[in-house]
Design an enzyme around this catalytic site. Sequence first.
Site, PDB file in Angstrom:
ATOM      1  N   SER A 127      19.351 -74.879  59.210  1.00 27.09           N
ATOM      2  CA  SER A 127      18.713 -73.443  58.624  1.00 27.09           C
ATOM      3  C   SER A 127      19.600 -73.646  57.015  1.00 27.09           C
ATOM      4  O   SER A 127      20.551 -74.461  57.008  1.00 27.09           O
ATOM      5  CB  SER A 127      19.345 -72.253  59.044  1.00 27.09           C
ATOM      6  OG  SER A 127      19.460 -71.170  58.127  1.00 27.09           O
ATOM      7  N   TYR A 140      26.626 -67.926  63.092  1.00 30.16           N
ATOM      8  CA  TYR A 140      25.428 -68.540  62.651  1.00 30.16           C
ATOM      9  C   TYR A 140      25.789 -69.800  61.820  1.00 30.16           C
ATOM     10  O   TYR A 140      25.487 -71.008  62.314  1.00 30.16           O
ATOM     11  CB  TYR A 140      24.391 -67.793  62.403  1.00 30.16           C
ATOM     12  CG  TYR A 140      22.870 -68.412  62.072  1.00 30.16           C
ATOM     13  CD1 TYR A 140      22.280 -68.517  63.183  1.00 30.16           C
ATOM     14  CD2 TYR A 140      22.562 -68.354  60.891  1.00 30.16           C
ATOM     15  CE1 TYR A 140      20.935 -69.023  63.231  1.00 30.16           C
ATOM     16  CE2 TYR A 140      21.217 -68.942  60.781  1.00 30.16           C
ATOM     17  CZ  TYR A 140      20.631 -69.302  61.980  1.00 30.16           C
ATOM     18  OH  TYR A 140      19.184 -69.634  61.902  1.00 30.16           O
TER      19      TYR A 140
HETATM   20  N1  LIG Z   1      13.771 -67.078  61.042  1.00 27.49           N
HETATM   21  C1  LIG Z   1      14.369 -67.464  60.275  1.00 27.49           C
HETATM   22  O1  LIG Z   1      14.587 -66.974  58.979  1.00 27.49           O
HETATM   23  C2  LIG Z   1      14.994 -68.940  60.381  1.00 27.49           C
HETATM   24  C3  LIG Z   1      15.753 -69.443  59.315  1.00 27.49           C
HETATM   25  C4  LIG Z   1      16.317 -70.627  59.581  1.00 27.49           C
HETATM   26  C5  LIG Z   1      16.469 -71.287  60.822  1.00 27.49           C
HETATM   27  N2  LIG Z   1      15.900 -70.796  61.935  1.00 27.49           N
HETATM   28  C6  LIG Z   1      15.965 -71.234  63.103  1.00 27.49           C
HETATM   29  O2  LIG Z   1      14.641 -71.421  63.749  1.00 27.49           O
HETATM   30  C7  LIG Z   1      14.754 -71.648  64.912  1.00 27.49           C
HETATM   31  C8  LIG Z   1      13.727 -70.639  65.506  1.00 27.49           C
HETATM   32  O3  LIG Z   1      14.006 -69.146  65.296  1.00 27.49           O
HETATM   33  P1  LIG Z   1      12.933 -68.331  64.971  1.00 27.49           P
HETATM   34  O4  LIG Z   1      13.187 -67.491  63.652  1.00 27.49           O
HETATM   35  O5  LIG Z   1      11.571 -68.575  65.345  1.00 27.49           O
HETATM   36  O6  LIG Z   1      13.614 -66.916  66.255  1.00 27.49           O
HETATM   37  P2  LIG Z   1      13.067 -66.547  67.320  1.00 27.49           P
HETATM   38  O7  LIG Z   1      11.635 -65.923  67.239  1.00 27.49           O
HETATM   39  O8  LIG Z   1      13.900 -65.655  68.092  1.00 27.49           O
HETATM   40  O9  LIG Z   1      12.964 -67.772  68.066  1.00 27.49           O
HETATM   41  C9  LIG Z   1      13.931 -68.582  69.179  1.00 27.49           C
HETATM   42  C10 LIG Z   1      13.576 -69.246  69.950  1.00 27.49           C
HETATM   43  O10 LIG Z   1      14.582 -69.827  70.911  1.00 27.49           O
HETATM   44  C11 LIG Z   1      14.521 -69.687  72.084  1.00 27.49           C
HETATM   45  N3  LIG Z   1      15.748 -69.638  72.791  1.00 27.49           N
HETATM   46  C12 LIG Z   1      16.818 -69.004  72.399  1.00 27.49           C
HETATM   47  N4  LIG Z   1      18.049 -69.375  72.997  1.00 27.49           N
HETATM   48  C13 LIG Z   1      17.765 -70.283  73.928  1.00 27.49           C
HETATM   49  C14 LIG Z   1      18.302 -70.829  75.051  1.00 27.49           C
HETATM   50  N5  LIG Z   1      19.342 -70.663  75.335  1.00 27.49           N
HETATM   51  N6  LIG Z   1      17.541 -71.940  75.741  1.00 27.49           N
HETATM   52  C15 LIG Z   1      16.174 -71.918  75.458  1.00 27.49           C
HETATM   53  N7  LIG Z   1      15.542 -71.434  74.406  1.00 27.49           N
HETATM   54  C16 LIG Z   1      16.216 -70.307  73.802  1.00 27.49           C
HETATM   55  C17 LIG Z   1      13.743 -68.139  72.324  1.00 27.49           C
HETATM   56  O11 LIG Z   1      13.180 -67.963  73.560  1.00 27.49           O
HETATM   57  P3  LIG Z   1      13.800 -67.160  74.934  1.00 27.49           P
HETATM   58  O12 LIG Z   1      14.459 -65.989  74.170  1.00 27.49           O
HETATM   59  O13 LIG Z   1      12.352 -67.145  75.507  1.00 27.49           O
HETATM   60  O14 LIG Z   1      14.703 -68.307  75.315  1.00 27.49           O
HETATM   61  C18 LIG Z   1      12.944 -68.400  71.174  1.00 27.49           C
HETATM   62  O15 LIG Z   1      11.495 -69.116  71.910  1.00 27.49           O
HETATM   63  C19 LIG Z   1      15.942 -71.097  65.274  1.00 27.49           C
HETATM   64  O16 LIG Z   1      16.949 -72.248  65.601  1.00 27.49           O
HETATM   65  C20 LIG Z   1      16.693 -70.418  64.295  1.00 27.49           C
HETATM   66  O17 LIG Z   1      18.071 -70.480  64.078  1.00 27.49           O
HETATM   67  C21 LIG Z   1      15.095 -69.312  61.744  1.00 27.49           C
END
Ligand SMILES: NC(=O)c1ccc[n+]([C@@H]2O[C@H](COP(=O)([O-])OP(=O)(O)OC[C@H]3O[C@@H](n4cnc5c(N)ncnc54)[C@H](OP(=O)(O)O)[C@@H]3O)[C@@H](O)[C@H]2O)c1
Length: 241
Positions: A127, A140
């Site tokens: 991120s 985070y």
């Molecule tokens: N959205 C943003 O602005 C942003 C910015 C920078 C980076 N990111 C990063 O991008 C990635 C995806 O995030 P997102 O924004 O798409 O959020 P999200 O929709 O909440 O997706 C997170 C995913 O991770 C899975 N997950 C969480 N804990 C887990 C575990 N212990 N084992 C297996 N799966 C797990 C969740 O599925 P389950 O709950 O079904 O396990 C879900 O599929 C993350 O690493 C996040 O930190 C996001």
Amino acid sequence: MWITGASTGIGREIALQLTALGVAVAASARSVEKLNKLEPGVRTYPLDVTDQSAVSATVEQIERDLGPIDLAIMGAGTYTPVAADRFDPTIFKHTMAANYFGVVNCLAAILPRMLKRKGGHIAWIGSVAGYRGLPKAAAYGPSKAALINLAECLKPELDLNGVTVSVINPGFVETPLTAQNDFPMPFLMTAPLAARLTIQGLVRKRFEIAYPLRFVAILKFARVLPYALYFWLLRRTILNA
Ligand SMILES: NC(=O)c1ccc[n+]([C@@H]2O[C@H](COP(=O)([O-])OP(=O)(O)OC[C@H]3O[C@@H](n4cnc5c(N)ncnc54)[C@H](OP(=O)(O)O)[C@@H]3O)[C@@H](O)[C@H]2O)c1
């Protein structure tokens, strides 16, 4: 290819877009119910990435079903805002376990296989919050800074062994993870666009895949500012003090 964090948000969109391009996708996350809502063409492998032996068994199973994994994207992640006056170590441990050690567990399972084959591409989602400390990101931010550093540590050696490593650093993306944010998110983008930019960067085998460009440029500039100026800017912009 294998992707974790594929049940919602960015990971889900990457899984769907790659499937539409004809790629055989193995999708992992904890929620069976949400994984089952992916396209019928997507093979699902429910998994908690914090469980090292389950990760190892899943990789074994995917390679048995689909053949060698040529591309692994570790997208599983979690975010809980932390206020300095409500400091709870369990949040820190949980965040590090999923965001950082989740990737380490996946690497432990997949890297030896790719090294033996002298090929493959491994990528994880960091991120821009890992560039420098930000308010509310005390749990985070360090997990994401660790992921960026991890990629820098591994790249030189993996390059020599034919394995490509990429770190994906998104800005704000509209997903369930950011839905809880109660502040305006600059340069907020959609998950389908984030997925498209990620796939483009992976095709080009970029080491860092970071977007949106203007936000990334601002934050990279902030990264080289002296502390006094950086903290003054944070106070004036984010904390409005
Ligand atoms: N959205 C943003 O602005 C942003 C910015 C920078 C980076 N990111 C990063 O991008 C990635 C995806 O995030 P997102 O924004 O798409 O959020 P999200 O929709 O909440 O997706 C997170 C995913 O991770 C899975 N997950 C969480 N804990 C887990 C575990 N212990 N084992 C297996 N799966 C797990 C969740 O599925 P389950 O709950 O079904 O396990 C879900 O599929 C993350 O690493 C996040 O930190 C996001």
